[in-house]
Motif scaffolding. Sequence first.
Motif, PDB file in Angstrom:
ATOM      1  N   GLN A  80       0.860  -1.178   0.000  1.00  0.00           N
ATOM      2  CA  GLN A  80       0.000   0.000   0.000  1.00  0.00           C
ATOM      3  C   GLN A  80       0.899   1.231   0.000  1.00  0.00           C
ATOM      4  N   LYS A  81       0.605   2.148  -0.910  1.00  0.00           N
ATOM      5  CA  LYS A  81       1.397   3.367  -1.015  1.00  0.00           C
ATOM      6  C   LYS A  81       0.543   4.546  -0.565  1.00  0.00           C
ATOM      7  N   ALA A  82       1.130   5.386   0.291  1.00  0.00           N
ATOM      8  CA  ALA A  82       0.421   6.563   0.797  1.00  0.00           C
ATOM      9  C   ALA A  82       0.675   7.754  -0.116  1.00  0.00           C
ATOM     10  N   ALA A  83      -0.087   8.810   0.067  1.00  0.00           N
ATOM     11  CA  ALA A  83       0.039  10.008  -0.765  1.00  0.00           C
ATOM     12  C   ALA A  83       1.388  10.698  -0.587  1.00  0.00           C
ATOM     13  N   ASP A  84       1.980  10.580   0.590  1.00  0.00           N
ATOM     14  CA  ASP A  84       3.271  11.228   0.840  1.00  0.00           C
ATOM     15  C   ASP A  84       4.455  10.414   0.319  1.00  0.00           C
ATOM     16  N   SER A  92       5.266   7.328   1.278  1.00  0.00           N
ATOM     17  CA  SER A  92       5.610   6.218   2.161  1.00  0.00           C
ATOM     18  C   SER A  92       4.796   4.988   1.767  1.00  0.00           C
ATOM     19  N   PHE A  93       5.252   3.841   2.214  1.00  0.00           N
ATOM     20  CA  PHE A  93       4.566   2.599   1.853  1.00  0.00           C
ATOM     21  C   PHE A  93       4.451   1.696   3.062  1.00  0.00           C
ATOM     22  N   THR A  94       3.527   0.750   2.949  1.00  0.00           N
ATOM     23  CA  THR A  94       3.323  -0.283   3.959  1.00  0.00           C
ATOM     24  C   THR A  94       3.200  -1.610   3.238  1.00  0.00           C
ATOM     25  N   VAL A  95       3.924  -2.594   3.724  1.00  0.00           N
ATOM     26  CA  VAL A  95       3.820  -3.951   3.209  1.00  0.00           C
ATOM     27  C   VAL A  95       3.314  -4.812   4.358  1.00  0.00           C
ATOM     28  N   GLU A  96       2.201  -5.502   4.126  1.00  0.00           N
ATOM     29  CA  GLU A  96       1.620  -6.334   5.176  1.00  0.00           C
ATOM     30  C   GLU A  96       1.465  -7.768   4.704  1.00  0.00           C
ATOM     31  N   THR A  97       1.807  -8.682   5.585  1.00  0.00           N
ATOM     32  CA  THR A  97       1.562 -10.108   5.401  1.00  0.00           C
ATOM     33  C   THR A  97       0.748 -10.547   6.614  1.00  0.00           C
ATOM     34  N   LEU A 121       5.701  -3.960   7.413  1.00  0.00           N
ATOM     35  CA  LEU A 121       6.864  -3.118   7.150  1.00  0.00           C
ATOM     36  C   LEU A 121       6.371  -1.746   6.736  1.00  0.00           C
ATOM     37  N   GLU A 122       6.970  -0.698   7.298  1.00  0.00           N
ATOM     38  CA  GLU A 122       6.627   0.666   6.925  1.00  0.00           C
ATOM     39  C   GLU A 122       7.910   1.389   6.569  1.00  0.00           C
ATOM     40  N   GLY A 123       7.881   2.130   5.470  1.00  0.00           N
ATOM     41  CA  GLY A 123       9.085   2.844   5.074  1.00  0.00           C
ATOM     42  C   GLY A 123       8.836   3.872   4.005  1.00  0.00           C
ATOM     43  N   ARG A 124       9.920   4.452   3.544  1.00  0.00           N
ATOM     44  CA  ARG A 124       9.902   5.446   2.462  1.00  0.00           C
ATOM     45  C   ARG A 124      10.652   4.840   1.283  1.00  0.00           C
ATOM     46  N   PRO A 125      10.368   5.287   0.062  1.00  0.00           N
ATOM     47  CA  PRO A 125      10.939   4.653  -1.135  1.00  0.00           C
ATOM     48  C   PRO A 125      12.461   4.514  -1.144  1.00  0.00           C
ATOM     49  N   ASN A 126      13.190   5.548  -0.823  1.00  0.00           N
ATOM     50  CA  ASN A 126      14.654   5.460  -0.919  1.00  0.00           C
ATOM     51  C   ASN A 126      15.339   5.469   0.444  1.00  0.00           C
ATOM     52  N   ALA A 127      14.608   5.165   1.482  1.00  0.00           N
ATOM     53  CA  ALA A 127      15.186   5.138   2.829  1.00  0.00           C
ATOM     54  C   ALA A 127      16.017   3.878   3.007  1.00  0.00           C
ATOM     55  N   ALA A 128      17.011   3.956   3.877  1.00  0.00           N
ATOM     56  CA  ALA A 128      17.889   2.812   4.120  1.00  0.00           C
ATOM     57  C   ALA A 128      17.299   1.839   5.135  1.00  0.00           C
TER      58      ALA A 128
END
Length: 145
Positions: free
Chosen positions: A91-95, A97-102, A107-114
């Motif tokens: 799931q991708k947010a408007a800002d 950021s993304f969330t991956v759920e199983t 997992l929550e993060g930003r596209p180019n974050a480490a």
Amino acid sequence: MNTEVWFEFARQNWLILLIALVAVLLVINIIKTMLKWAIAIVIVVALVVYSGVSLGQIQDTAAGVKDEAVAKLQGEALKMLKSEASEAVFQKAADGSFTVETPSLKLEGRPNAAVVKVAYRGVPLGEWERGEQVNALIRAAQSRK
């Protein structure tokens, strides 16, 4: 210092605390000179020094147990990364950021974050570096979109 550590110390060393209290009261009631205050102070100082060592040990043990539990959860989460990749939802947010759920992981993060924030069965495991396994899960979730 944490009050739980003090309560745990009192629970584990109640007999020593009781003996020290009785010794101080006996010294104060029986001895009538300045010597009684010196002895009482020595008993209290010895008890404080002893409690400092014991409180440190209790706190270290509690920290060790916590670290071990987190390490086990991280190991389980890494296994889940592989086995639940086919069920991952991206799931991708408007800002951006993304969330991956199983079923077990989030997992929550930003596209180019480490790093990404990881939770395993609702328990936060902190921030993890985006290694190959984490990136593989993100890619698998994006492809299922």
